[in-house]
Write a protein that holds these residues in place. Structure first.
Motif, PDB file in Angstrom:
ATOM      1  N   ARG A   1      49.161  33.233  48.512  1.00 37.16           N
ATOM      2  CA  ARG A   1      49.849  34.204  49.372  1.00 37.16           C
ATOM      3  C   ARG A   1      49.395  35.637  49.093  1.00 37.16           C
ATOM      4  O   ARG A   1      49.388  36.479  49.980  1.00 37.16           O
ATOM      5  CB  ARG A   1      51.363  34.097  49.185  1.00 37.16           C
ATOM      6  N   GLU A   2      48.997  35.914  47.840  1.00 38.56           N
ATOM      7  CA  GLU A   2      48.515  37.251  47.471  1.00 38.56           C
ATOM      8  C   GLU A   2      47.081  37.500  47.928  1.00 38.56           C
ATOM      9  O   GLU A   2      46.585  38.611  47.806  1.00 38.56           O
ATOM     10  CB  GLU A   2      48.612  37.453  45.961  1.00 38.56           C
ATOM     11  N   GLY A   3      46.409  36.455  48.415  1.00 38.76           N
ATOM     12  CA  GLY A   3      45.070  36.628  48.950  1.00 38.76           C
ATOM     13  C   GLY A   3      43.943  36.308  47.988  1.00 38.76           C
ATOM     14  O   GLY A   3      42.785  36.615  48.272  1.00 38.76           O
ATOM     15  N   HIS A   4      44.238  35.666  46.862  1.00 38.46           N
ATOM     16  CA  HIS A   4      43.184  35.291  45.918  1.00 38.46           C
ATOM     17  C   HIS A   4      42.330  34.161  46.502  1.00 38.46           C
ATOM     18  O   HIS A   4      42.824  33.326  47.259  1.00 38.46           O
ATOM     19  CB  HIS A   4      43.791  34.831  44.587  1.00 38.46           C
ATOM     20  N   THR A   5      41.065  34.137  46.121  1.00 36.06           N
ATOM     21  CA  THR A   5      40.166  33.075  46.573  1.00 36.06           C
ATOM     22  C   THR A   5      40.418  31.814  45.753  1.00 36.06           C
ATOM     23  O   THR A   5      41.048  31.859  44.693  1.00 36.06           O
ATOM     24  CB  THR A   5      38.688  33.485  46.413  1.00 36.06           C
ATOM     25  N   ASP A   6      39.900  30.686  46.238  1.00 31.77           N
ATOM     26  CA  ASP A   6      40.033  29.426  45.509  1.00 31.77           C
ATOM     27  C   ASP A   6      39.396  29.538  44.128  1.00 31.77           C
ATOM     28  O   ASP A   6      39.935  29.042  43.144  1.00 31.77           O
ATOM     29  CB  ASP A   6      39.384  28.287  46.292  1.00 31.77           C
ATOM     30  N   ARG A   7      38.234  30.180  44.067  1.00 29.90           N
ATOM     31  CA  ARG A   7      37.532  30.349  42.793  1.00 29.90           C
ATOM     32  C   ARG A   7      38.382  31.143  41.806  1.00 29.90           C
ATOM     33  O   ARG A   7      38.438  30.816  40.625  1.00 29.90           O
ATOM     34  CB  ARG A   7      36.185  31.060  43.048  1.00 29.90           C
ATOM     35  N   GLU A   8      39.052  32.190  42.288  1.00 29.65           N
ATOM     36  CA  GLU A   8      39.897  33.005  41.417  1.00 29.65           C
ATOM     37  C   GLU A   8      41.085  32.204  40.895  1.00 29.65           C
ATOM     38  O   GLU A   8      41.459  32.339  39.727  1.00 29.65           O
ATOM     39  CB  GLU A   8      40.398  34.248  42.172  1.00 29.65           C
ATOM     40  N   VAL A   9      41.655  31.351  41.726  1.00 27.50           N
ATOM     41  CA  VAL A   9      42.788  30.532  41.300  1.00 27.50           C
ATOM     42  C   VAL A   9      42.342  29.551  40.222  1.00 27.50           C
ATOM     43  O   VAL A   9      42.980  29.418  39.172  1.00 27.50           O
ATOM     44  CB  VAL A   9      43.413  29.786  42.500  1.00 27.50           C
ATOM     45  N   VAL A  10      41.227  28.862  40.460  1.00 28.26           N
ATOM     46  CA  VAL A  10      40.724  27.891  39.482  1.00 28.26           C
ATOM     47  C   VAL A  10      40.350  28.599  38.183  1.00 28.26           C
ATOM     48  O   VAL A  10      40.677  28.120  37.088  1.00 28.26           O
ATOM     49  CB  VAL A  10      39.530  27.100  40.058  1.00 28.26           C
ATOM     50  N   ASP A  11      39.684  29.742  38.281  1.00 30.99           N
ATOM     51  CA  ASP A  11      39.309  30.496  37.076  1.00 30.99           C
ATOM     52  C   ASP A  11      40.545  30.955  36.299  1.00 30.99           C
ATOM     53  O   ASP A  11      40.529  30.977  35.067  1.00 30.99           O
ATOM     54  CB  ASP A  11      38.433  31.695  37.437  1.00 30.99           C
ATOM     55  N   PHE A  12      41.603  31.321  36.997  1.00 30.91           N
ATOM     56  CA  PHE A  12      42.851  31.729  36.359  1.00 30.91           C
ATOM     57  C   PHE A  12      43.380  30.608  35.471  1.00 30.91           C
ATOM     58  O   PHE A  12      43.744  30.826  34.309  1.00 30.91           O
ATOM     59  CB  PHE A  12      43.882  32.100  37.433  1.00 30.91           C
ATOM     60  N   PHE A  13      43.401  29.392  35.997  1.00 31.07           N
ATOM     61  CA  PHE A  13      43.918  28.267  35.220  1.00 31.07           C
ATOM     62  C   PHE A  13      42.937  27.814  34.141  1.00 31.07           C
ATOM     63  O   PHE A  13      43.354  27.387  33.067  1.00 31.07           O
ATOM     64  CB  PHE A  13      44.306  27.108  36.140  1.00 31.07           C
ATOM     65  N   ARG A  14      41.639  27.915  34.400  1.00 30.05           N
ATOM     66  CA  ARG A  14      40.649  27.579  33.365  1.00 30.05           C
ATOM     67  C   ARG A  14      40.766  28.523  32.175  1.00 30.05           C
ATOM     68  O   ARG A  14      40.592  28.116  31.038  1.00 30.05           O
ATOM     69  CB  ARG A  14      39.239  27.666  33.938  1.00 30.05           C
ATOM     70  N   GLU A  15      41.042  29.786  32.469  1.00 28.84           N
ATOM     71  CA  GLU A  15      41.193  30.779  31.415  1.00 28.84           C
ATOM     72  C   GLU A  15      42.365  30.425  30.499  1.00 28.84           C
ATOM     73  O   GLU A  15      42.307  30.619  29.303  1.00 28.84           O
ATOM     74  CB  GLU A  15      41.435  32.145  32.067  1.00 28.84           C
ATOM     75  N   ARG A  16      43.430  29.892  31.078  1.00 31.75           N
ATOM     76  CA  ARG A  16      44.627  29.574  30.311  1.00 31.75           C
ATOM     77  C   ARG A  16      44.588  28.203  29.653  1.00 31.75           C
ATOM     78  O   ARG A  16      45.077  28.031  28.545  1.00 31.75           O
ATOM     79  CB  ARG A  16      45.853  29.673  31.202  1.00 31.75           C
ATOM     80  N   TYR A  17      44.034  27.203  30.337  1.00 29.77           N
ATOM     81  CA  TYR A  17      44.101  25.828  29.851  1.00 29.77           C
ATOM     82  C   TYR A  17      42.747  25.226  29.495  1.00 29.77           C
ATOM     83  O   TYR A  17      42.684  24.084  29.062  1.00 29.77           O
ATOM     84  CB  TYR A  17      44.787  24.941  30.897  1.00 29.77           C
ATOM     85  N   GLY A  18      41.671  25.931  29.725  1.00 29.99           N
ATOM     86  CA  GLY A  18      40.343  25.410  29.426  1.00 29.99           C
ATOM     87  C   GLY A  18      39.742  24.661  30.604  1.00 29.99           C
ATOM     88  O   GLY A  18      40.374  24.490  31.651  1.00 29.99           O
ATOM     89  N   ASP A  19      38.519  24.192  30.411  1.00 32.61           N
ATOM     90  CA  ASP A  19      37.789  23.500  31.479  1.00 32.61           C
ATOM     91  C   ASP A  19      38.431  22.169  31.860  1.00 32.61           C
ATOM     92  O   ASP A  19      38.217  21.660  32.952  1.00 32.61           O
ATOM     93  CB  ASP A  19      36.333  23.256  31.070  1.00 32.61           C
ATOM     94  N   PHE A  20      39.231  21.611  30.955  1.00 27.61           N
ATOM     95  CA  PHE A  20      39.858  20.316  31.208  1.00 27.61           C
ATOM     96  C   PHE A  20      40.762  20.351  32.438  1.00 27.61           C
ATOM     97  O   PHE A  20      40.960  19.336  33.098  1.00 27.61           O
ATOM     98  CB  PHE A  20      40.679  19.890  29.985  1.00 27.61           C
ATOM     99  N   VAL A  21      41.305  21.502  32.771  1.00 31.36           N
ATOM    100  CA  VAL A  21      42.274  21.608  33.858  1.00 31.36           C
ATOM    101  C   VAL A  21      41.645  21.353  35.228  1.00 31.36           C
ATOM    102  O   VAL A  21      42.344  21.065  36.188  1.00 31.36           O
ATOM    103  CB  VAL A  21      42.990  22.976  33.816  1.00 31.36           C
ATOM    104  N   SER A  22      40.331  21.388  35.309  1.00 26.91           N
ATOM    105  CA  SER A  22      39.652  21.177  36.580  1.00 26.91           C
ATOM    106  C   SER A  22      38.976  19.817  36.594  1.00 26.91           C
ATOM    107  O   SER A  22      38.369  19.393  35.615  1.00 26.91           O
ATOM    108  CB  SER A  22      38.600  22.268  36.803  1.00 26.91           C
ATOM    109  N   TYR A  23      39.091  19.130  37.729  1.00 24.67           N
ATOM    110  CA  TYR A  23      38.375  17.864  37.889  1.00 24.67           C
ATOM    111  C   TYR A  23      36.877  18.100  38.073  1.00 24.67           C
ATOM    112  O   TYR A  23      36.089  17.169  37.989  1.00 24.67           O
ATOM    113  CB  TYR A  23      38.920  17.082  39.086  1.00 24.67           C
ATOM    114  N   ARG A  24      36.480  19.330  38.354  1.00 24.26           N
ATOM    115  CA  ARG A  24      35.070  19.687  38.499  1.00 24.26           C
ATOM    116  C   ARG A  24      34.738  20.827  37.535  1.00 24.26           C
ATOM    117  O   ARG A  24      34.638  21.985  37.956  1.00 24.26           O
ATOM    118  CB  ARG A  24      34.769  20.104  39.935  1.00 24.26           C
TER     119      ARG A  24
END
Length: 155
Positions: free
Chosen positions: A81-104
């Motif tokens: 809703r704030e206008g972040h890109t998909d890449r920014e959202v995934v990077d946000f969670f990778r930063e907090r939880y590591g690469d494991f949080v993404s299936y890719r």
């Protein structure tokens, strides 16, 4: 007799209230997120399928009932809703939880074996099968040659 009828009526009321409350429990478990456009909703669905629950190990945050997944879904909806890109959202969670949080996960030194491992195993298996077939063929040829020599000697 009168007491029994009153007790039956009260029991029936309890069952009726219980049965009417069951659908409400199911509705309480559903997260509802409002988006401005259908595209934002589609992005939300895609991202929640792409992100893995850190607690559940092999469930996406869309499928997980864990509290952390609920928080991640809420944060994902907020970022969209704030206008972040998909890449920014995934990077946000990778930063907090590591690469494991993404299936890719990204292709880098730490995930090299993850990306190349299946190909290496497939290649090693193919080489092993070829070697075993060649040995079996060579053994069959030796047996055939030995049988031919034995026939020549017997004649």
């Amino acid at each position: 007799m009168i007491l029994s009828a009153a007790l039956k009526k009260q029991t029936l009321r309890y069952w009726l209230v219980l049965l009417c409350s069951v659908p409400l429990l199911a509705l309480a478990a559903i997260d509802v997120y409002e988006f401005d456009t259908p595209e934002q909703e589609a992005r939300f669905r895609s991202l929640t399928q792409e992100l893995r629950c850190p607690k559940c190990q092999n469930q996406s945050i869309a499928d997980s009932d864990a509290d952390i997944s609920g928080d991640m879904r809420a944060r994902t909806a907020q970022m969209i809703r704030e206008g972040h890109t998909d890449r920014e959202v995934v990077d946000f969670f990778r930063e907090r939880y590591g690469d494991f949080v993404s299936y890719r996960p990204p292709f880098d030194a730490t995930t090299l074996l993850l990306w190349l491992g299946p190909g290496i195993v497939l290649l090693a298996g193919g080489i092993l099968v070829i070697r075993l077939l060649r040995r079996a063929s060579a053994a069959a040829d030796k047996e055939g040659a030995a049988a031919d020599n034995e026939e020549d000697v017997n004649q």
